[in-house]
Design a protein around this motif. Structure first.
Motif, mmCIF file in Angstrom:
data_model
loop_
_atom_site.group_PDB
_atom_site.id
_atom_site.type_symbol
_atom_site.label_atom_id
_atom_site.label_comp_id
_atom_site.label_asym_id
_atom_site.label_seq_id
_atom_site.Cartn_x
_atom_site.Cartn_y
_atom_site.Cartn_z
ATOM 1 N N UNK A 239 0.490 -0.988 0.405
ATOM 2 C CA UNK A 239 0.069 -0.013 0.421
ATOM 3 C C UNK A 239 0.497 0.796 -0.143
ATOM 4 N N UNK A 240 0.659 1.953 -1.058
ATOM 5 C CA UNK A 240 1.864 2.751 -1.425
ATOM 6 C C UNK A 240 0.759 4.412 -1.916
ATOM 7 N N UNK A 241 -0.854 4.017 -1.411
ATOM 8 C CA UNK A 241 -1.383 5.226 -1.082
ATOM 9 C C UNK A 241 -1.149 6.743 -0.201
ATOM 10 N N UNK A 242 -1.575 7.457 -1.121
ATOM 11 C CA UNK A 242 -1.071 9.109 -0.210
ATOM 12 C C UNK A 242 -0.962 9.165 0.529
ATOM 13 N N UNK A 243 -2.317 9.000 2.136
ATOM 14 C CA UNK A 243 -2.679 8.941 2.808
ATOM 15 C C UNK A 243 -2.304 8.325 3.537
ATOM 16 N N UNK A 244 -2.505 7.039 3.542
ATOM 17 C CA UNK A 244 -0.963 6.274 3.512
ATOM 18 C C UNK A 244 0.684 6.679 4.163
ATOM 19 N N UNK A 245 0.996 6.732 3.416
ATOM 20 C CA UNK A 245 2.492 7.361 3.214
ATOM 21 C C UNK A 245 2.750 7.925 3.624
ATOM 22 N N UNK A 246 2.162 8.832 4.144
ATOM 23 C CA UNK A 246 2.142 9.787 5.041
ATOM 24 C C UNK A 246 2.496 9.364 6.984
ATOM 25 N N UNK A 247 2.199 7.550 7.131
ATOM 26 C CA UNK A 247 3.184 7.569 7.893
ATOM 27 C C UNK A 247 4.847 7.750 7.517
ATOM 28 N N UNK A 248 5.172 7.421 6.167
ATOM 29 C CA UNK A 248 6.700 7.747 6.151
ATOM 30 C C UNK A 248 7.241 9.192 6.672
ATOM 31 N N UNK A 249 6.112 10.313 7.448
ATOM 32 C CA UNK A 249 6.927 12.192 6.977
ATOM 33 C C UNK A 249 7.371 12.262 7.639
ATOM 34 N N UNK A 250 8.028 12.919 7.515
ATOM 35 C CA UNK A 250 9.942 13.269 8.813
ATOM 36 C C UNK A 250 8.781 13.447 10.433
ATOM 37 N N UNK A 251 7.798 14.335 10.474
ATOM 38 C CA UNK A 251 6.897 14.723 11.966
ATOM 39 C C UNK A 251 6.145 13.362 12.013
ATOM 40 N N UNK A 252 6.962 12.192 11.585
ATOM 41 C CA UNK A 252 5.314 10.939 12.025
ATOM 42 C C UNK A 252 6.521 10.378 13.310
ATOM 43 N N UNK A 253 7.781 10.600 13.217
ATOM 44 C CA UNK A 253 8.330 9.768 14.274
ATOM 45 C C UNK A 253 7.867 10.724 15.325
ATOM 46 N N UNK A 254 8.350 11.094 16.197
ATOM 47 C CA UNK A 254 8.472 11.998 16.942
ATOM 48 C C UNK A 254 6.715 11.440 17.565
ATOM 49 N N UNK A 255 5.450 11.630 17.291
ATOM 50 C CA UNK A 255 3.934 11.194 16.887
ATOM 51 C C UNK A 255 4.273 9.723 17.748
ATOM 52 N N UNK A 256 4.875 9.240 16.792
ATOM 53 C CA UNK A 256 5.091 7.486 17.514
ATOM 54 C C UNK A 256 5.665 7.480 18.765
ATOM 55 N N UNK A 257 6.428 7.939 19.247
ATOM 56 C CA UNK A 257 7.691 7.818 19.676
ATOM 57 C C UNK A 257 6.932 7.832 20.520
ATOM 58 N N UNK A 258 6.039 9.452 21.132
ATOM 59 C CA UNK A 258 4.569 9.320 22.177
ATOM 60 C C UNK A 258 3.674 8.689 22.148
ATOM 61 N N UNK A 259 3.797 7.912 21.769
ATOM 62 C CA UNK A 259 2.611 7.203 22.071
ATOM 63 C C UNK A 259 2.521 5.809 22.556
ATOM 64 N N UNK A 260 1.768 5.626 23.912
ATOM 65 C CA UNK A 260 1.807 4.374 24.772
ATOM 66 C C UNK A 260 2.014 3.201 23.897
ATOM 67 N N UNK A 261 2.698 2.371 24.531
ATOM 68 C CA UNK A 261 3.044 1.400 24.080
ATOM 69 C C UNK A 261 2.559 0.262 22.974
ATOM 70 N N UNK A 262 1.155 -0.045 23.583
ATOM 71 C CA UNK A 262 0.024 -0.575 22.923
ATOM 72 C C UNK A 262 -0.087 0.066 21.526
ATOM 73 N N UNK A 263 -0.693 1.336 21.637
ATOM 74 C CA UNK A 263 -0.788 1.958 20.439
ATOM 75 C C UNK A 263 0.326 1.850 19.582
ATOM 76 N N UNK A 264 1.691 1.690 19.557
ATOM 77 C CA UNK A 264 2.599 2.159 18.718
ATOM 78 C C UNK A 264 2.336 0.235 18.283
ATOM 79 N N UNK A 265 2.448 -0.680 18.933
ATOM 80 C CA UNK A 265 2.419 -2.102 18.377
ATOM 81 C C UNK A 265 0.640 -2.092 17.667
ATOM 82 N N UNK A 266 -0.126 -1.042 17.615
ATOM 83 C CA UNK A 266 -1.116 -1.467 16.629
ATOM 84 C C UNK A 266 -0.879 -1.233 15.724
ATOM 85 N N UNK A 267 -0.649 -0.022 15.238
ATOM 86 C CA UNK A 267 -0.081 1.201 14.450
ATOM 87 C C UNK A 267 0.756 0.722 13.906
#
Ligand SMILES: Cc1cc2nc3c(=O)[nH]c(=O)nc-3n(C[C@H](O)[C@H](O)[C@H](O)COP(=O)(O)OP(=O)(O)OC[C@H]3O[C@@H](n4cnc5c(N)ncnc54)[C@H](O)[C@@H]3O)c2cc1C
Length: 425
Positions: A239-267
């Protein structure tokens, strides 16, 4: 013979693939003043050389090169490379964001050649703590060359970027090391050495590498039969559709890192179809077409077997027998060569850090530094081992411009503190 460096390095980088190349650029562009060297096992720069399959393309835009997202004016961008090679206009005329893998490898090699900080043919075999008792002040990094010479580098900080290790599923472990069963990592050189008229080959896996290898073998007429064996229901598209591809945007690391572990695993689970056990849509179409065309011709040289589990593997000097269960029930088939396109493992404990285990305190922090026990002074950073905490792009290229700068900044701060402490003594 072992040679030891008398000076202490400020930084030793292990591996000179894209991750540490990006770091070398970030450090150079910041005008750093550290004594730094990178140690690379290969004799010269090469990016996944045995998967340089003719016709394979990048799965990421050329704009996600080593540096452009952070510094579009960089002399090390893909556009600078094209300009330098005299291909910029012609590349634009092709109207694609996706260079061939061969061209991207050439770009990476062009960057590496301009950064004379790497000692090639230097495989790191050990990292040992240096100090008194529990108080560790430096690390001793041992490297070995292909002619058996070893060298010890003392350093105050380390950036570990050795990439992944080929994953051998448990059932294939007994045949690991035989020439009839190889991992995709060695595909081109191992296959070219073994190819002979009439041979039958099995490819195990349902991801991009499996699909590429299957297609490549299908186009070699001397091979009598190629079977692609996968556990899943079908080859699934990435899946390399544009909305999904936003997961690879630079700002996403900060957002992902701040989430609780269970949320990260789900993502990570929800988004696995961007990267794991999936295949480019156009390659799936190509494989479907190849199978259809051979059906029209009444041939059965190519076979795709889905929903199939390997139950047992036995190798002789000549061949490998795979016992499988699938939609047709239990089946046994003989092959001259089995290729495992079963992915890579990234396990820090396996990756050279064993002797530092007593000091380790957990996963890398936000700046990719490993937390260590008190009185352990050296700083150890890792690249490509933080998917669980930093997100899906951690093992990919898109994160490199920013991750390398974050590590460069943290290294500089660490180095400056050391210099200030030395000056104050
Ligand atoms: C076939 C293939 C295609 C890919 N295509 C894409 C793509 O299109 N887009 C994308 O985003 N990602 C892609 N990837 C993912 C890939 O992980 C990254 O592209 C990238 O290679 C990661 O860079 P790295 O430097 O972390 O690791 P690597 O590229 O694996 O580099 C690690 C380096 O460390 C060296 N090394 C290892 N151990 C030692 C040691 N003990 N001592 C010294 N040196 C050592 C290795 O020789 C190697 O040169 C692909 C992966 C594969 C296998």
């Amino acid at each position: 013979m072992t040679e030891a460096t008398s000076d202490v390095f400020d930084l030793i980088g292990i591996g000179f693939g894209p991750s540490n190349l990006a770091l070398a650029i970030a450090l150079q562009e910041r005008g750093h003043n550290m004594r730094a060297a990178f140690l690379e096992a290969r004799p010269q720069f090469a990016w996944h050389p045995d998967m340089m399959i003719a016709g394979s393309d990048m799965q990421v835009s050329f704009m996600k090169d080593l540096v452009s997202l952070r510094n579009p004016r960089s002399a090390y961008s893909f556009v600078s490379y094209l300009h330098d090679k005299g291909r910029l206009s012609r590349f634009i005329n092709r109207k694609t964001f996706f260079p061939s893998r061969e061209e991207f490898n050439d770009y990476l090699g062009w960057v590496a050649a301009q950064l004379p900080v790497c000692h090639y043919d230097s495989r790191v075999t050990a990292i040992d703590p240096v100090g008194r008792g529990d108080h560790i002040t430096e690390l001793a990094v041992t490297s070995e060359s292909s002619n058996g010479q070893s060298r010890i580098y003392r350093t105050r900080s380390l950036v570990l970027a050795p990439g992944g290790q080929p994953h051998w599923p448990e059932i294939f472990r007994p045949v690991q090391g035989t020439s009839q069963v190889i991992h995709a990592q060695d595909y081109l050189s191992a296959t070219t050495a073994r190819i002979k008229p009439g041979m039958r080959v099995a490819v195990i896996g349902g991801g991009q590498s499996a699909a590429e290898i299957f297609t490549d073998l299908a186009q070699r007429p001397q091979i009598a039969g190629v079977q692609l064996i996968l556990r899943g229901r079908a080859l699934m598209p990435s899946d390399d559709t544009p909305f999904v591809n936003e997961v690879f945007d630079p700002g996403q690391t900060e957002i992902f890192h701040a989430k609780p572990e269970a949320d990260r695993q789900r993502m990570l689970q929800n988004l696995a179809a961007t990267n794991y056990a999936v295949v480019d849509g156009d390659l799936i179409e190509q494989i479907y077409e190849m199978l259809y065309e051979q059906d029209v011709r009444g041939e059965d040289r190519l076979l795709l077997t889905a929903e199939t589990q390997i139950q047992a593997v036995a190798a002789t000097d000549q061949s490998v027998t795979l016992n499988m269960t699938g939609p047709q029930g239990a089946v046994a088939a003989d092959f001259d060569l089995v290729i495992l396109a079963t992915g890579y493992r990234r396990d820090l404990d396996d990756a050279m850090l064993k002797s530092l285990t007593p000091w380790r305190k957990g996963p890398p922090d936000r700046n990719y530094r490993l937390p260590m026990a008190d009185h352990f002074e050296p700083a150890i950073f890792v690249q490509g081992f933080s998917e669980a905490t930093h997100g899906l792009s951690d093992t990919l290229l898109s994160v490199l411009p920013f991750r390398s700068e974050e590590i460069a900044l943290a290294l500089e701060a660490f180095h400056n503190r050391h210099m200030n402490a030395v000056a104050a003594e």
